[in-house]
Motif scaffolding. Structure first.
Motif, PDB file in Angstrom:
ATOM      1  N   GLU A 166      62.200 -76.418 -68.645  1.00  0.00           N
ATOM      2  CA  GLU A 166      61.076 -76.703 -69.341  1.00  0.00           C
ATOM      3  C   GLU A 166      60.176 -75.571 -69.578  1.00  0.00           C
ATOM      4  O   GLU A 166      59.692 -75.331 -70.761  1.00  0.00           O
ATOM      5  N   ARG A 167      59.920 -74.759 -68.589  1.00  0.00           N
ATOM      6  CA  ARG A 167      58.998 -73.434 -68.746  1.00  0.00           C
ATOM      7  C   ARG A 167      59.533 -72.518 -69.729  1.00  0.00           C
ATOM      8  O   ARG A 167      58.918 -71.944 -70.534  1.00  0.00           O
ATOM      9  N   LEU A 168      60.977 -72.374 -69.659  1.00  0.00           N
ATOM     10  CA  LEU A 168      61.739 -71.436 -70.844  1.00  0.00           C
ATOM     11  C   LEU A 168      61.565 -71.913 -72.186  1.00  0.00           C
ATOM     12  O   LEU A 168      61.202 -71.179 -72.993  1.00  0.00           O
ATOM     13  N   GLN A 169      61.531 -73.243 -72.358  1.00  0.00           N
ATOM     14  CA  GLN A 169      61.605 -73.833 -73.491  1.00  0.00           C
ATOM     15  C   GLN A 169      60.095 -73.726 -74.042  1.00  0.00           C
ATOM     16  O   GLN A 169      59.992 -73.507 -75.292  1.00  0.00           O
ATOM     17  N   GLN A 170      59.140 -74.025 -73.111  1.00  0.00           N
ATOM     18  CA  GLN A 170      57.878 -73.798 -73.605  1.00  0.00           C
ATOM     19  C   GLN A 170      57.390 -72.434 -74.000  1.00  0.00           C
ATOM     20  O   GLN A 170      56.868 -72.105 -75.345  1.00  0.00           O
ATOM     21  N   TYR A 171      58.138 -71.394 -73.278  1.00  0.00           N
ATOM     22  CA  TYR A 171      58.047 -70.042 -73.591  1.00  0.00           C
ATOM     23  C   TYR A 171      58.525 -69.591 -75.129  1.00  0.00           C
ATOM     24  O   TYR A 171      57.970 -68.878 -75.778  1.00  0.00           O
ATOM     25  N   ALA A 172      59.557 -70.139 -75.226  1.00  0.00           N
ATOM     26  CA  ALA A 172      60.536 -69.921 -76.482  1.00  0.00           C
ATOM     27  C   ALA A 172      59.662 -70.681 -77.926  1.00  0.00           C
ATOM     28  O   ALA A 172      59.702 -69.888 -78.918  1.00  0.00           O
ATOM     29  N   ASP A 173      59.163 -71.884 -77.495  1.00  0.00           N
ATOM     30  CA  ASP A 173      58.402 -72.579 -78.388  1.00  0.00           C
ATOM     31  C   ASP A 173      56.921 -71.505 -79.002  1.00  0.00           C
ATOM     32  O   ASP A 173      56.864 -71.513 -80.040  1.00  0.00           O
ATOM     33  N   THR A 174      56.340 -70.970 -77.868  1.00  0.00           N
ATOM     34  CA  THR A 174      55.285 -70.286 -78.066  1.00  0.00           C
ATOM     35  C   THR A 174      55.781 -69.027 -78.930  1.00  0.00           C
ATOM     36  O   THR A 174      54.848 -68.578 -79.843  1.00  0.00           O
ATOM     37  N   ARG A 175      56.843 -68.398 -78.626  1.00  0.00           N
ATOM     38  CA  ARG A 175      57.248 -67.201 -79.255  1.00  0.00           C
ATOM     39  C   ARG A 175      57.665 -67.624 -80.696  1.00  0.00           C
ATOM     40  O   ARG A 175      57.227 -66.872 -81.625  1.00  0.00           O
ATOM     41  N   ARG A 176      58.078 -68.784 -80.977  1.00  0.00           N
ATOM     42  CA  ARG A 176      58.227 -69.473 -82.326  1.00  0.00           C
ATOM     43  C   ARG A 176      57.047 -69.293 -83.352  1.00  0.00           C
ATOM     44  O   ARG A 176      57.054 -69.129 -84.343  1.00  0.00           O
ATOM     45  N   ARG A 177      56.033 -69.973 -82.555  1.00  0.00           N
ATOM     46  CA  ARG A 177      54.895 -70.242 -83.103  1.00  0.00           C
ATOM     47  C   ARG A 177      54.106 -68.939 -83.585  1.00  0.00           C
ATOM     48  O   ARG A 177      53.664 -68.983 -84.607  1.00  0.00           O
ATOM     49  N   ILE A 178      54.046 -68.037 -82.522  1.00  0.00           N
ATOM     50  CA  ILE A 178      53.615 -66.684 -82.900  1.00  0.00           C
ATOM     51  C   ILE A 178      54.121 -66.389 -84.170  1.00  0.00           C
ATOM     52  O   ILE A 178      53.336 -65.566 -85.053  1.00  0.00           O
TER      53      ILE A 178
END
Length: 217
Positions: A108-120
């Protein structure tokens, strides 16, 4: 996403590496078992993310956190005292996971991190206030989020719906976000309930109408 795993316990490091490797889009580029090794590997390999333990044999993981430049860090530690957590936050950790944890919790934390990177990446050179609010976790709405839904993934679906500039079906939203159709539909239904989107049935020549969703903001 290239990940460096840092833990003084060889078996724990192996387990955490296995967790990371099972998450789509993530791979382990190296493992370190002390602070010096972590700093050397980070400087040489330039990973996207470091899973960093605090209790290391030669120095504190918090010291390593402060010494690492231009690399994101997710702290993983048995330390749960508030001063340590606060120091990790001040040091710039993107998240903090208390040991022991499950593979699902790390995923879950890794997916959140990936989501944030994509949004940036999607924001471009200039950010709007709502872009910044989503990045920093400011709630998009006061409506309660159902169990099993992730705020980060919800923001990803909302971004896709808003940027589409037209109504989308759950299948189209799934293709844009990389989610399953069922998951995309759950997030779209939540956005409707929260007043961020509206359901617009499209009637065909026969059968049930197709559910389509439009961004309201």
């Amino acid at each position: 996403m290239r990940v460096l795993v840092v833990d003084d316990d060889f078996m724990v490091a192996r387990i955490h590496s296995g967790y990371v490797s099972r998450v789509p889009g993530f791979s382990v580029v190296s493992v370190a078992h002390n602070g010096a090794g972590a700093l050397a590997a980070a400087a040489e390999l330039r990973p996207d993310l470091v899973l960093l333990d605090i209790y290391l044999p030669d120095m504190s993981g918090l010291e390593v956190l402060k010494a690492i430049n231009d690399v994101d860090v997710l702290m993983i530690s048995a330390a749960r005292d508030v001063p340590t957590v606060k120091e990790a936050m001040r040091g710039g950790a993107v998240n903090y996971l208390i040991k022991p944890f499950t593979a699902a919790a790390l995923t879950e934390r890794l997916q959140q991190y990936a989501d944030t990177r994509r949004r940036i990446t999607a924001i471009g050179p200039q950010a709007r206030q709502d872009d910044v609010d989503r990045l920093f976790g400011t709630p998009m709405t006061t409506a309660p989020m159902p169990k099993g839904l992730s705020p980060a993934t919800c923001a990803l679906v909302a971004d896709s719906l808003r940027e589409a500039g037209r109504d989308l079906s759950a299948t189209e939203a799934a293709q844009l976000t990389g989610l399953s159709r069922v998951s995309a539909r759950r997030y779209l239904e939540y956005l409707c309930a929260a007043g961020q989107a509206e359901l617009r049935p499209r009637y065909g020549t026969a059968g049930r109408p197709e559910h389509r969703y439009r961004w309201l903001g």
